[in-house]
Design a protein around this motif. Structure first.
Motif: not given
Length: 68
Positions: A16-18, A20-26, A51-53, A59-62
Motif C-alpha cells: 500500500k505505501y509503495s 501511495a507513493q506513486r499516487i502522490k507523485e501523480e 480498514n485501518s491499513d 492519511n499519508d497521502i493527505i
C-alpha cells in the motif's frame, strides 16, 4: 484522477505505501484546485472506511499533499 480509482488501487495492492507513493507523485502533477478537491474526497473515504491499513495510507497521502 477519480477517487474511486485511487481507492481501488490502494485496496488491490499488497504494498500500500509503495502504491501511495506513486499516487502522490501523480497527484502532485495535478493543478492545486484538483489536488484540494481530491484531498477532500480522500478525507471522506478515510472517515467511511473501517480498514485501518487503508485509512493510514489515505492519511499519508493527505498529509503529503497538505504540505504544499
Amino acid at each position: 484522477m477519480e477517487i474511486k480509482n485511487i481507492i481501488a488501487r490502494l485496496k488491490q495492492t499488497e504494498y500500500k505505501y509503495s502504491e501511495a507513493q506513486r499516487i502522490k507523485e501523480e497527484l502532485k502533477r495535478k493543478p492545486l484546485t484538483e489536488q484540494f478537491e481530491i484531498v477532500g474526497k480522500l478525507r471522506e473515504e478515510s472517515r467511511k472506511s473501517d480498514n485501518s491499513d487503508l485509512i493510514d495510507v489515505i492519511n499519508d497521502i493527505i498529509n503529503d499533499l497538505n504540505k504544499k
